[in-house]
Motif scaffolding. Structure first.
Motif, PDB file in Angstrom:
ATOM      1  N   VAL A  49       0.885  -0.950   0.010  1.00  0.00           N
ATOM      2  CA  VAL A  49       0.269  -0.582  -0.075  1.00  0.00           C
ATOM      3  C   VAL A  49       0.943   1.055  -0.182  1.00  0.00           C
ATOM      4  O   VAL A  49      -0.016   2.027  -0.904  1.00  0.00           O
ATOM      5  CB  VAL A  49      -1.545   0.514   1.120  1.00  0.00           C
ATOM      6  CG1 VAL A  49      -1.190   1.334   1.022  1.00  0.00           C
ATOM      7  CG2 VAL A  49      -2.179  -1.528   1.405  1.00  0.00           C
ATOM      8  N   ILE A  57      -8.729  -0.132  -0.718  1.00  0.00           N
ATOM      9  CA  ILE A  57      -8.787  -1.589  -0.898  1.00  0.00           C
ATOM     10  C   ILE A  57     -10.129  -2.491   0.363  1.00  0.00           C
ATOM     11  O   ILE A  57     -10.944  -2.765   0.230  1.00  0.00           O
ATOM     12  CB  ILE A  57      -7.632  -0.801   0.871  1.00  0.00           C
ATOM     13  CG1 ILE A  57      -6.469  -0.949   0.487  1.00  0.00           C
ATOM     14  CG2 ILE A  57      -7.124  -2.981   0.798  1.00  0.00           C
ATOM     15  CD1 ILE A  57      -5.827  -0.422   1.634  1.00  0.00           C
ATOM     16  N   LEU A  75      -2.882   0.058   8.716  1.00  0.00           N
ATOM     17  CA  LEU A  75      -3.398   0.799   8.144  1.00  0.00           C
ATOM     18  C   LEU A  75      -3.577   1.788   8.642  1.00  0.00           C
ATOM     19  O   LEU A  75      -3.730   3.188   8.411  1.00  0.00           O
ATOM     20  CB  LEU A  75      -4.202   0.278   7.101  1.00  0.00           C
ATOM     21  CG  LEU A  75      -3.112  -0.763   5.617  1.00  0.00           C
ATOM     22  CD1 LEU A  75      -5.200  -1.334   4.793  1.00  0.00           C
ATOM     23  CD2 LEU A  75      -2.646  -0.157   4.855  1.00  0.00           C
ATOM     24  N   LEU A  81      -1.948   6.616   5.411  1.00  0.00           N
ATOM     25  CA  LEU A  81      -2.348   5.319   4.494  1.00  0.00           C
ATOM     26  C   LEU A  81      -3.871   5.664   4.991  1.00  0.00           C
ATOM     27  O   LEU A  81      -4.544   5.189   4.945  1.00  0.00           O
ATOM     28  CB  LEU A  81      -1.353   4.194   4.714  1.00  0.00           C
ATOM     29  CG  LEU A  81      -0.337   3.836   3.887  1.00  0.00           C
ATOM     30  CD1 LEU A  81       0.082   2.653   4.759  1.00  0.00           C
ATOM     31  CD2 LEU A  81      -0.377   4.767   2.922  1.00  0.00           C
TER      32      LEU A  81
END
Length: 389
Positions: A49, A57, A75, A81
């Protein structure tokens, strides 16, 4: 799928340990025009990522070694992110699991087996939201840049223009008083010279402002031609003669042989003038300034080195920014807008040139202008121009 610019096609990362699911999801989404990346190893998600920066995602919950909830938590714990939306893929439709995933930062969920219409609707909703947020963030940044640049322009007009114009007004008043006395004073010649220099300062500053305005509106036209680098530097030094003489400073011009450069002389001269102006401004009276020219295989360099007060790393990092103007408390130069170097940086970029700064506090500064050798297209244009000369 929503309409987007060709280079804005959303990228969706699918994470599932079952290859058949990856294939099915990938085909369904690719048929709708999305770009697809797929992973079957949850341990690789974070690094992938960071590298891919997907717009969405699709994350399976039940995976070996690390489940989707753990991956989502990682994440969302990374500031770079955290804004990427995550849709969980789950066979568990229990409300408790759904709530747990949403509390971790998940944007939505899709249950297995997949319903294509439902999947595509949820994907489009969250991709659209993500793209809208990105666009809004980009526009906010552009607005901040415009506001910062506007404020900088106000500072330039309010201080840098007012200073030279006040000098002209004051010196003119003194000249008028002397003439009214009808007693010529030797100082009059000096005052006239100072008026002339102040006028040149205003003219150069107004030229810089005009160039900046043209760049902001996209109207600045670059017309490259073959120019003698030494002649160009000497022309700039002639413009700076008054400032150099006033501070009793010496220029050491160093080069092995004169070489031509392929540039727009007007704007490269503006860059060098601003670099030299700062070198003079931040140096002690009587100091030297070195200008060295070097020719490499891929580029020419013009380096201006002063031995003045220097800069720290924080000042260097913000030197070309429109958002922050580093002020130096040293009495050598406690005023000034810093507009010249910001303009020079932008002019260099338009020329595909590069400005680099190396400085040490208390020891001096070197600013290097790197000019690429003519591209094949430029060389062809130059050869054609010479043929018709």
């Amino acid at each position: 799928m929503m309409e987007l610019e060709p280079d804005k096609t959303p990228l969706i990362l699918i994470v599932d340990d079952i290859p058949k699911n990856l294939q099915l999801l990938g085909t369904t989404l690719r048929d709708e025009g999305y770009k697809i990346a797929a992973l079957n190893d949850p341990l690789q998600v974070l690094s992938s990522v960071r590298n891919l920066k997907p717009d969405l995602i699709l994350l399976d919950v039940m995976m070996p070694e690390k489940d989707g909830f753990e991956v989502c938590k990682e994440l969302k714990g990374d500031p770079d992110l955290a804004e990427i939306p995550v849709i969980f893929l789950t066979a568990k439709a229990e409300q408790e699991n759904i709530n747990f995933g949403l509390e971790l930062g998940g944007a939505d969920y899709v249950t297995k087996p997949f319903n294509s219409s439902e999947l595509l609707a949820r994907v489009e909703t969250h991709v659209s939201l993500k793209m809208a947020k990105d666009q809004l963030r980009k526009q906010n940044n552009q607005l901040e840049d415009l506001i910062a640049t506007r404020d900088r322009l106000y500072a330039v007009i309010g201080h840098d223009l007012r200073g030279p114009l006040n000098g002209i007004t004051g010196l003119t008043r003194i000249l008028l008083e002397d003439f009214e006395k009808s007693e010529p004073d030797p100082k009059i010649g000096k005052f006239i010279s100072m008026i002339h220099q102040s006028s040149k300062d205003v003219w150069m500053l107004l030229s810089d402002l005009l160039n900046w305005a043209r760049m902001q509106s996209g109207e600045l036209m670059v017309q490259k031609e073959e120019v003698s680098s030494v002649k160009l530097i000497n022309n700039v030094l002639e413009l700076m003669e008054y400032q150099l003489t006033k501070k009793d400073m010496n220029i050491n011009l160093k080069y092995e042989q004169e070489h031509p450069i392929f540039v727009d002389e007007r704007y490269i001269a503006t860059i060098l003038r601003n670099i030299l102006s700062n070198a003079i401004k931040f140096s002690e009276p009587g100091a030297d300034i070195d200008i060295s020219l070097q020719e490499g295989e891929a580029a020419y360099t013009i380096a201006v080195t002063d031995y003045g007060i220097g800069m720290d790393e924080e000042t260097i990092d913000s030197l070309f920014s429109s958002k922050f103007h580093p002020r130096n408390k040293n009495e050598i130069n406690k005023n000034g807008s810093g507009f010249g170097l910001m303009l020079s940086h932008q002019l260099a970029k338009i020329h595909n040139c590069k400005l680099e700064v190396v400085s040490k506090l208390g020891e001096g500064t070197t600013i290097t202008l790197t000019i690429p050798v003519p591209s094949p297209e430029d060389a062809k244009t130059l050869k054609h121009a010479k043929a018709h000369y």
